[in-house]
Write an enzyme that holds these catalytic residues in place. Structure first.
Site, short mmCIF file in Angstrom:
data_model
loop_
_atom_site.label_atom_id
_atom_site.label_comp_id
_atom_site.label_asym_id
_atom_site.label_seq_id
_atom_site.Cartn_x
_atom_site.Cartn_y
_atom_site.Cartn_z
N TRP A 116 15.04 71.74 28.84
CA TRP A 116 16.41 71.72 28.30
C TRP A 116 16.96 70.31 28.34
CZ3 TRP A 116 20.63 74.74 26.61
CH2 TRP A 116 21.89 74.16 26.77
N ASP A 119 23.69 66.04 27.47
CA ASP A 119 24.35 64.77 27.21
C ASP A 119 23.42 63.56 27.28
OD1 ASP A 119 26.35 66.61 27.53
OD2 ASP A 119 27.45 65.49 29.05
N PHE A 175 24.86 64.38 37.02
CA PHE A 175 25.62 64.54 35.79
C PHE A 175 25.66 63.20 35.03
CE2 PHE A 175 28.44 68.57 35.94
CZ PHE A 175 27.36 69.34 36.31
#
Length: 525
Positions: A116, A119, A175
């Site tokens: 997967w 961003d 992140f």
């Protein structure tokens, strides 16, 4: 269940059975005194197998760089059947190169070999190479285990996937963030170091339970191949899930600037002289906007310098920036026709242009990867009767590599098919000014129409409202991805086609004064 492995080769390969129940897999380092130190923890889909099963039903193997532990003993622990544990392999990367070609993929839109993606992160141009880091789950085709994948290119069209560089740890999952060069020799690192700012998403994995989000730094001394995490956050928690730092050097006020998403529709601007101590200089609210901010200074078609604040959905806001405060001037604008492009980021280190790449939110279609990235675009701005807008055009490398076909532009019913050859197509068209009626195309099995009178653009059953009386069109067809640049990039639409095999038919040839078809060859690996 446990398994001990003496590490003799630089990669661990975990067997992935897509769609099965996710199970926690923990990897420990065991030293001479049998002291165990946790080095990795992932959620991995594991098939429920009988105790006497002899073979594990693996869809693909996910790789973990483990060179730092050569000669050490690692312990793998999971509530998983023995056949899964036995399928874990310590090997060379070349031993698994064959899995990269298990399914077709876009040619000039980067998509990971497996897993997967979301961003784009840490986009930097250094020593002739474009680096694209990206949110990545190597261990499944759905969101989880947020890590940073890595791909490189020398032409922005053909990409080579590299080792994953950041994995989740005790401070959280990895992140989004950005990259800059260490041009001011800070942090005790050499000038040629590459610096990466990212959000450690505390509380997003079991290992970091109870922690909040912080902004941290990693660095690379080998040109971006490997990243080393710095332990102390450069910015402590402002709001619980503040995230997505984008850092710049602002020459006029001689300081580094960080823009950051805080919460809701709130963003902040911070300033620093040393990249370690940051002072907040602004906080503001942008209606409907959230996460993945970017602060852009673009040049207009008349040579003026304009500032824009960009957010994840491609919503952007013209305004003024003085190094401390951003002041919105004008209304919110939308960079994209629909919601497929998301979280675009711009490159650091490109001197003569501003290059942006978005994540494309594509549903999984049965292949072993989910998601892809938009064609890199060059951003400029244009002054219109309604104020400044951002203009997006494909990077110049697209047409530099495009080869014109021998397509017969007179025979309107001719279908142009590239067959089994892997190519991407580029259609460059200019409508006749006196043409009356709609424009129609057939692309990869999808019906595409544009009505210049009411400004509707349709791809199969999906209808979008765009501008009226557009004259120029640039279509890029790659696998199932269609990107359309209207009137020199004043609008950009990204759409999903029915088929992945490139086939093109333009039935109303009489509508066009210019109608050229090009193709691009090569491969992404």
């Amino acid at each position: 269940m446990e398994r001990k492995l003496e590490i003799t080769k630089p990669y661990i390969f975990l067997p992935i059975c897509v769609g099965k129940t996710e199970t926690k897999v923990t990897i420990f380092l065991e030293d001479e005194e049998a002291y165990r130190k946790k080095i990795h923890e992932f959620m991995v889909p594991v098939a429920d197998m009988d105790a006497d099963a002899q073979q594990y039903p693996c869809d693909y193997y996910a790789e973990i760089p483990i060179e730092a532990y050569l000669g050490e003993q690692l312990v793998f622990s999971a509530d998983a059947p023995q056949v899964f544990m036995d399928a874990i392999q310590n090997a060379e990367r070349a031993d698994f190169d064959g899995q990269k070609n298990q399914c077709p993929r876009p040619l000039i839109h980067f998509a990971a070999n497996t897993g997967w993606t979301n961003d784009p992160n840490g986009m930097i141009y250094a020593d002739g190479t474009y680096h694209l880091y990206f949110q990545y789950n190597p261990f499944n085709t759905v969101w989880e285990n947020m890590s940073w994948g890595h791909a490189t290119s020398t032409d922005l069209l053909h990409w080579q996937q590299q080792d994953t560089v950041l994995f989740p740890d005790e401070s959280g999952t990895m992140f989004s963030g950005c990259a800059i060069s260490n041009e001011h020799s800070l942090l005790g690192l050499p000038t040629d170091a590459l610096l990466f700012f990212y959000t450690a998403a505390g509380g997003s994995n079991a290992w970091s339970k109870g922690l909040a989000f912080t902004q941290k730094i990693a660095y690379s001394l080998d040109g971006g191949k490997t990243l080393v995490k710095m332990e102390t956050p450069c910015l402590p928690t402002i709001e619980k899930e503040n995230r997505d730092p984008k850092v710049y050097w602002h020459e006029e006020t001689r300081a580094y600037i960080m823009v950051l998403f805080l919460e809701g529709n709130d963003f902040a601007i911070f300033r620093s002289q040393d990249l370690q101590q940051w002072e907040q200089s602004d906080r503001f609210t942008l209606d409907d906007a959230w996460e993945c901010p970017d602060l852009l200074r673009l040049t207009s078609d008349t040579g003026e310098m304009c500032w824009f604040f960009w957010t994840a959905d491609g919503f952007y806001y013209p305004g003024e920036f003085d190094g401390f405060h951003f002041k919105v001037q004008g209304k919110q604008r939308k960079a994209y026709v629909n919601k497929i492009p998301y979280a675009a980021q711009t490159y650091f280190g490109v001197a003569d242009r501003t290059i942006s790449i978005p994540w494309l939110r594509l549903d999984n279609d049965g292949r072993l990867f989910t998601g892809a990235y938009g064609l890199p675009v060059e951003l400029t701005c244009k002054n219109t009767e309604n104020g400044y807008i951002i203009v997006q055009k494909p990077v110049r490398e697209l047409m530099q590599q495009a080869k014109q076909t021998a397509y017969d532009s007179v025979s309107g019913e001719k279908m142009l098919s590239f067959g089994k050859d892997k190519k991407a197509a580029v259609l460059k068209m200019r409508a006749k000014e006196d043409y009356q009626g709609s424009f129609t195309w057939e692309l990869n099995g999808s019906a595409v129409t544009y009505n210049p009178e009411n400004g509707t653009f349709c791809v199969d059953a999906e209808q979008y409202q765009i501008g009226c009386r557009y004259q120029e069109f640039l279509f890029v067809v790659d696998d199932r991805i269609l990107e359309v640049f209207f009137d020199g990039g004043v609008q950009l639409g990204t759409f999903v086609l029915k088929d992945t095999a490139v086939q093109i038919k333009i039935p109303n040839e009489a509508a066009f004064a210019e109608n050229l078809v090009y193709y691009i060859e090569g491969s992404n690996t």
